[in-house]
Design an enzyme around this catalytic site. Structure first.
Site, mmCIF file in Angstrom:
data_model
loop_
_atom_site.group_PDB
_atom_site.id
_atom_site.type_symbol
_atom_site.label_atom_id
_atom_site.label_comp_id
_atom_site.label_asym_id
_atom_site.label_seq_id
_atom_site.Cartn_x
_atom_site.Cartn_y
_atom_site.Cartn_z
ATOM 1 C CG HIS A 154 4.017 -14.062 -6.956
ATOM 2 N ND1 HIS A 154 2.874 -14.799 -6.764
ATOM 3 C CD2 HIS A 154 4.363 -14.231 -8.260
ATOM 4 C CE1 HIS A 154 2.543 -15.400 -7.893
ATOM 5 N NE2 HIS A 154 3.416 -15.070 -8.820
ATOM 6 N NE ARG A 186 -12.148 3.467 1.255
ATOM 7 C CZ ARG A 186 -13.068 4.077 1.981
ATOM 8 N NH1 ARG A 186 -14.324 4.108 1.585
ATOM 9 N NH2 ARG A 186 -12.749 4.633 3.136
ATOM 10 C CG ASP A 233 1.930 -16.388 -15.470
ATOM 11 O OD1 ASP A 233 3.045 -16.931 -15.422
ATOM 12 O OD2 ASP A 233 1.157 -16.340 -14.487
#
Length: 342
Positions: A154, A186, A233
């Site tokens: 996160h 990129r 999760d």
């Protein structure tokens, strides 16, 4: 359809499952007992209840309840191998913070970690944090000294910050490929830096929603199956009928028929609607990895990472599975005791 015996699945990130919520305001020891029993039916013999971003009082309460649940029963204690605290030291940016409550995000505090460990009776094993936050690098080093694994997640760091965090002692990436900006340069970017770091083991959510099969395949090949871990999760809404629900994690959450959990009107995910068994099943169906490699990522690697208890014999946590188009759990043994029989 073939039948085989596997080591039990080990899930390092479980927010809840089938209505049982680690982050509920009214969490009790019964919540943890029922959650553990539901996970046994899914073949998960060890897991880390995952406490997410909240006020310190709420986090401390959840930690105390988890510790009490372990004291209540030997098999529950065996299966709850520790605690994962995901946050509150996360990026405040929309996108990287995901469904975490921005009001409770804050900079890392080793003093707070010590209070957590006092409440949890030393059970905190993993802390997910954003390495770009003020004080994160010293926190990572001090947490490592206390035997707590720092996991990058996160976050929106530079590639250089990732490398510095690894030098400080970070050893994990939390659901790599998620919990970040929708658009990244990129190169360089922090995903490449985490994939390139041999000292980081990466956790991946193989539910078909968090990462498409080609991206997950490439990421696992970059890390190697010895440095890749499958996690669920899973959230309390996993297994719920489609609809919109109010939860402590993310506020209003939409459950789709596919099991996808998201924040209304956004592409942001709010945890997973699948167990680790279901993730393993999806991985077998969609990824070019064999059963042995799957077992390594869903059992051996997370068990090794936790330096699993010396009293846990390899044959003590076993699952018998029917493997065909689906992965069906037939029998589950925890510490040698049969806890589920289909």
């Amino acid at each position: 359809m073939s039948t085989s015996s596997w080591p039990g699945l080990v899930d390092l990130q479980v927010n809840g499952f089938r209505g049982y919520d680690v982050n509920a305001d009214d969490i009790t020891t019964d919540t943890l007992v029922a959650l553990t029993q539901e996970l046994w039916r899914e073949g998960v013999t060890s897991y880390l209840p995952t406490v997410i971003t909240a006020s310190e009082d709420k986090i401390l309460h959840a930690l105390e309840v988890i510790a009490a649940a372990r004291r209540s029963d030997a098999l529950i204690a065996h299966s709850i191998a520790g605690i994962h605290v995901e946050g509150p030291y996360l990026s405040p940016e929309d996108g990287p913070r995901g469904a975490h409550d921005a009001a409770h995000l804050r900079d890392p505090s080793i003093v707070e970690l010590d209070r957590w460990q006092a409440a949890a009776e030393g059970l905190v094993r993993i802390v997910t944090l954003a390495p770009e936050r003020m004080g994160a690098l010293s926190y990572i080093a001090e947490a490592a000294d206390r035997g707590v694994l720092a996991s990058i997640g996160h976050c929106a760091p530079t590639a250089e910050t990732v490398r510095t965090a690894v030098t400080a002692g970070a050893t994990l990436s939390t659901h790599l490929g998620n919990g970040t900006q929708s658009l990244l340069p990129r190169h360089p970017n922090h995903l490449w830096a985490q994939l390139a770091a041999d000292d980081l083991t990466a956790m991946f959510i193989a539910d078909g929603h968090h990462l498409p099969a080609d991206a997950l395949t490439a990421m696992i090949r970059a890390k190697g199956t010895d440095r890749a871990i499958l996690t669920s999760d899973s959230a309390a809404l996993a297994g719920a009928t489609p609809g919109t629900y109010r939860t402590p994690v993310g506020g209003h959450v939409v459950v789709e028929g596919s099991g996808r959990l998201s924040l209304p009107g956004t592409a942001l995910l709010a945890g997973s609607g699948h167990s680790l068994r279901a993730c393993a099943e999806w991985a077998l169906q969609h990824l070019p990895f064999g059963t042995d490699e799957l077992i390594r990522m869903a059992s051996h690697n997370p068990r090794r990472l936790l330096a699993h208890r010396q009293d846990s014999e390899p044959d003590g946590d076993r699952i018998d599975v029917h493997l065909g188009d689906e992965l069906i759990i037939q029998r589950v043994r925890v510490a040698g005791a049969v806890v589920h029989q289909r």
